[in-house]
Write a protein that holds these residues in place. Structure first.
Motif, PDB file in Angstrom:
ATOM      1  N   MET A  42     -28.992  93.078  12.435  1.00 33.97           N
ATOM      2  CA  MET A  42     -29.267  93.047  11.127  1.00 33.97           C
ATOM      3  C   MET A  42     -29.216  94.527  10.688  1.00 33.97           C
ATOM      4  SD  MET A  42     -30.880  90.222  10.354  1.00 33.97           S
ATOM      5  CE  MET A  42     -31.501  90.396   8.921  1.00 33.97           C
ATOM      6  N   VAL A  43     -28.559  94.368   9.478  1.00 29.25           N
ATOM      7  CA  VAL A  43     -28.038  95.548   8.826  1.00 29.25           C
ATOM      8  C   VAL A  43     -28.259  95.536   7.267  1.00 29.25           C
ATOM      9  CG1 VAL A  43     -26.295  96.370  10.749  1.00 29.25           C
ATOM     10  CG2 VAL A  43     -25.756  94.991   8.891  1.00 29.25           C
ATOM     11  N   GLN A  44     -28.444  96.525   6.477  1.00 24.51           N
ATOM     12  CA  GLN A  44     -28.517  96.850   5.243  1.00 24.51           C
ATOM     13  C   GLN A  44     -26.995  96.368   4.632  1.00 24.51           C
ATOM     14  OE1 GLN A  44     -29.897 100.525   3.592  1.00 24.51           O
ATOM     15  NE2 GLN A  44     -31.841  99.991   3.726  1.00 24.51           N
ATOM     16  N   ALA A  45     -26.834  95.646   3.805  1.00 31.41           N
ATOM     17  CA  ALA A  45     -25.593  95.156   3.226  1.00 31.41           C
ATOM     18  C   ALA A  45     -24.867  96.396   3.017  1.00 31.41           C
ATOM     19  CB  ALA A  45     -25.898  93.905   1.938  1.00 31.41           C
ATOM     20  N   GLY A  46     -25.350  97.172   2.137  1.00 31.20           N
ATOM     21  CA  GLY A  46     -24.490  98.464   1.933  1.00 31.20           C
ATOM     22  C   GLY A  46     -23.651  98.078   0.796  1.00 31.20           C
ATOM     23  N   ALA A  49     -16.878  96.563   1.018  1.00 35.14           N
ATOM     24  CA  ALA A  49     -15.818  97.231   1.697  1.00 35.14           C
ATOM     25  C   ALA A  49     -15.097  98.254   0.937  1.00 35.14           C
ATOM     26  CB  ALA A  49     -15.316  96.313   2.586  1.00 35.14           C
ATOM     27  N   MET A  50     -14.629  99.328   1.429  1.00 35.85           N
ATOM     28  CA  MET A  50     -13.444 100.123   0.839  1.00 35.85           C
ATOM     29  C   MET A  50     -12.317  99.422   0.723  1.00 35.85           C
ATOM     30  SD  MET A  50     -15.227 102.594  -0.084  1.00 35.85           S
ATOM     31  CE  MET A  50     -14.379 104.102  -0.279  1.00 35.85           C
ATOM     32  N   ASP A  51     -11.869  98.677   1.890  1.00 36.44           N
ATOM     33  CA  ASP A  51     -10.461  98.086   2.111  1.00 36.44           C
ATOM     34  C   ASP A  51     -10.555  96.930   1.075  1.00 36.44           C
ATOM     35  OD1 ASP A  51      -7.956  97.816   3.346  1.00 36.44           O
ATOM     36  OD2 ASP A  51      -8.642  95.889   3.753  1.00 36.44           O
ATOM     37  N   VAL A  52      -9.567  96.628   0.433  1.00 35.11           N
ATOM     38  CA  VAL A  52      -9.522  95.636  -0.666  1.00 35.11           C
ATOM     39  C   VAL A  52      -9.282  94.161   0.003  1.00 35.11           C
ATOM     40  CG1 VAL A  52      -7.899  94.507  -2.317  1.00 35.11           C
ATOM     41  CG2 VAL A  52      -8.152  96.931  -2.290  1.00 35.11           C
ATOM     42  N   CYS A  60     -19.083  93.209   3.899  1.00 37.74           N
ATOM     43  CA  CYS A  60     -19.821  94.552   3.328  1.00 37.74           C
ATOM     44  C   CYS A  60     -19.187  95.784   4.047  1.00 37.74           C
ATOM     45  CB  CYS A  60     -21.235  94.404   3.668  1.00 37.74           C
ATOM     46  SG  CYS A  60     -21.853  94.511   5.334  1.00 37.74           S
ATOM     47  N   GLU A  61     -19.664  96.810   3.525  1.00 30.02           N
ATOM     48  CA  GLU A  61     -19.382  98.239   4.280  1.00 30.02           C
ATOM     49  C   GLU A  61     -19.386  98.309   5.732  1.00 30.02           C
ATOM     50  OE1 GLU A  61     -19.713 102.629   3.085  1.00 30.02           O
ATOM     51  OE2 GLU A  61     -21.397 101.334   2.797  1.00 30.02           O
ATOM     52  N   HIS A  62     -20.550  97.711   6.113  1.00 31.32           N
ATOM     53  CA  HIS A  62     -20.880  97.729   7.728  1.00 31.32           C
ATOM     54  C   HIS A  62     -19.988  96.902   8.499  1.00 31.32           C
ATOM     55  CE1 HIS A  62     -22.771  97.637  11.691  1.00 31.32           C
ATOM     56  NE2 HIS A  62     -22.690  96.511  11.523  1.00 31.32           N
ATOM     57  N   GLY A  67     -16.160  95.480  12.134  1.00 31.47           N
ATOM     58  CA  GLY A  67     -15.016  94.460  12.478  1.00 31.47           C
ATOM     59  C   GLY A  67     -13.603  94.978  12.868  1.00 31.47           C
ATOM     60  N   SER A  68     -13.591  96.567  12.633  1.00 30.33           N
ATOM     61  CA  SER A  68     -12.341  97.313  12.981  1.00 30.33           C
ATOM     62  C   SER A  68     -12.357  97.236  14.378  1.00 30.33           C
ATOM     63  CB  SER A  68     -12.140  98.489  12.011  1.00 30.33           C
ATOM     64  OG  SER A  68     -12.084  98.248  10.823  1.00 30.33           O
TER      65      SER A  68
END
Length: 96
Positions: A42-46, A49-52, A60-62, A67-68
């Protein structure tokens, strides 16, 4: 009138009426908790994402960062980024 129309303050800083606040906190607020589709935490949505490409996938950002990470493909053993595993399975192994 006061219950539904009095401005409410979200911890993220936005001020909305009750009905809009419920929608905001359920689907838009960057402080809402989500389950990461890659690690299951469970994480904050933030922020988005920076990548298009990741934004188009709805990550989301996390999730974009999480996922990388790579993991071996169950079918061929090749190291594939977690966020690309579904595409890999379809493109390489015709599974999906």
């Amino acid at each position: 009138m006061k219950v539904f129309h009095e401005p409410l303050h979200c911890p993220c800083g936005i001020i909305l009426e009750k009905e809009q606040m419920v929608e905001h906190q359920a689907s838009v607020c960057h402080l809402r908790l989500i389950t990461c589709r890659f690690c299951g935490d469970m994480v904050q949505a933030g922020s988005s994402a920076m990548d298009v490409r990741d934004r188009l996938r709805g990550l989301c950002e996390h999730e974009s960062i999480c996922g990388s990470r790579t993991a071996p493909c169950d079918s061929c053993g090749r190291a594939v980024m977690l966020k690309d595993m579904d595409i890999h399975q379809i493109a390489v192994h015709q599974k999906g």
